[in-house]
Design a protein around this motif. Structure first.
Motif, short mmCIF file in Angstrom:
data_model
loop_
_atom_site.label_atom_id
_atom_site.label_comp_id
_atom_site.label_asym_id
_atom_site.label_seq_id
_atom_site.Cartn_x
_atom_site.Cartn_y
_atom_site.Cartn_z
N GLN A 47 88.42 -52.97 1.89
CA GLN A 47 89.85 -52.76 2.15
C GLN A 47 90.21 -51.28 2.07
O GLN A 47 91.01 -50.78 2.86
N TRP A 102 89.02 -49.62 5.17
CA TRP A 102 89.85 -50.03 6.30
C TRP A 102 91.16 -49.25 6.33
O TRP A 102 91.58 -48.73 7.36
N HIS A 103 91.83 -49.16 5.18
CA HIS A 103 93.11 -48.43 5.12
C HIS A 103 92.90 -46.95 5.43
O HIS A 103 93.75 -46.33 6.08
#
Length: 349
Positions: free
Chosen positions: A32, A35-36
């Protein structure tokens, strides 16, 4: 010297394990975070490209040279290619639909190219009405696209629900036909397989393939259960095109606003069409890879010789419809009410 033969189920198992490992990584804390970070970098780069497009439009308004026209068109084309490579619901809808439905590569390319063109047309129509017709600022027009985005998300949800409904009807029809069919011995293996190797451009995965005709080997009846043999798949493709293309590109809105401000409206229109071509190139590549992956998976599982459950195609279509429905609902829940896109924040907004 004995030759060891690798079991045919090894490759499908390895692919499934790789997919599970990738999904686990993406949903983990590390995944995550990566991804961010990637999304933030893409937004920053797109903002830089926005400013480059505005600068190219301003340079064209001062000189109108062939080189300035060429710079604007090439930059617009490159922006369209890059913009389509970023995260977006359109790519998710295309990949899910083509992966879980028996659609030929030609249809996938038509769908992606049409959706890219529709995005450009929607941006041109919206700016024409709001900026030229009603005198809105480009920033206000961009903020007003939130309602068009929500309409696009509603269309995605409606498409998913329709796919679920149609696949469910197909499974129900298969069940009723199987229940009413007279017992005629064991099923033939050919009646349970995926479609055998087809010529180039042909579809590969079907809900249930009866070799040679529509006659069933187990009940001597005709099963009209292939959803792609009728004209209904074109209606589905049209719905997918609308759900993807209804949301205009932020870069297209921005460059049209600058073109209207400088009095070079047709330069802005040509720039947006160049963006659409670039977007079509990237999304068509995605469609090609998705269809080829689906064909490859079908061949791998067919080589294992495993007996396939009745209606596997409709089951996959049902799964794809559920995923698209969940995507549309998630987009609607997380859609901003009137927030300005982060790409439009800054001196050029």
């Amino acid at each position: 010297m004995p030759v060891t033969v690798k079991p045919l189920w090894i490759k499908p198992l390895c692919i499934m394990l790789a997919v599970v490992a990738l999904a686990t990584l993406l949903f983990s804390g590390v995944g995550q975070g990566l991804w961010h970070s990637l999304v933030a970098d893409i937004i920053a780069l797109q903002r830089t490209l926005h400013r480059g497009l505005a600068s190219a439009m301003m340079a064209l308004s001062r000189r109108e040279g062939i080189g300035d026209w060429l710079d604007l068109m090439l930059l617009s084309l490159g922006y369209g290619v890059f913009h389509a490579l970023g995260p977006g619901h359109g790519k998710a809808v295309v990949a899910t639909y083509l992966l879980t439905h028996r659609a030929a590569l030609t249809r996938g390319l038509v769908m992606t190219a049409s959706a890219a063109l529709l995005q450009g047309v929607v941006a041109i129509a919206m700016v024409t009405v709001l900026v030229l017709g009603l005198g809105w600022l480009t920033r206000d027009a961009m903020a007003g696209t939130v309602w068009i985005e929500k309409a696009s998300f509603v269309a995605v949800t409606a498409l998913g629900l329709w796919l679920v409904y149609r696949a469910g009807r197909g499974l129900q029809r298969l069940r009723s036909e199987s229940a009413s069919a007279p017992a005629a011995g064991p099923l033939q293996p050919g009646a349970l397989r995926l479609t055998p190797t087809q010529p180039a451009g042909a579809s590969v995965m079907t809900p249930l393939h009866h070799a040679g005709s529509n006659a069933c080997h187990c009940c001597s009846g005709a099963h009209h259960i292939d959803p792609m043999t009728s004209g209904r798949h074109w209606r589905e493709m049209l719905a997918a095109i609308v759900s993807i293309g209804l949301r205009p590109c932020s870069g297209a809105v921005m460059v049209l606003g600058v073109a209207a401000m400088l009095g070079f409206w047709w330069a802005g229109v040509l720039s947006v069409l160049s963006m659409s071509i670039g977007t079509a190139l990237s999304t068509s590549l995605l469609a090609t890879l998705t269809v080829l992956a689906r064909v490859r998976m079908a061949h791998l599982f067919q080589r294992t010789g495993t007996r396939r459950p009745l209606g596997i195609g409709y089951t996959l279509a049902l799964l794809g419809g559920v995923l698209i429905t969940l995507l549309g609902i998630a987009l609607l829940i997380n859609a901003p009410d009137a927030a300005l896109s982060p790409l439009m924040r800054g001196p050029l907004g």
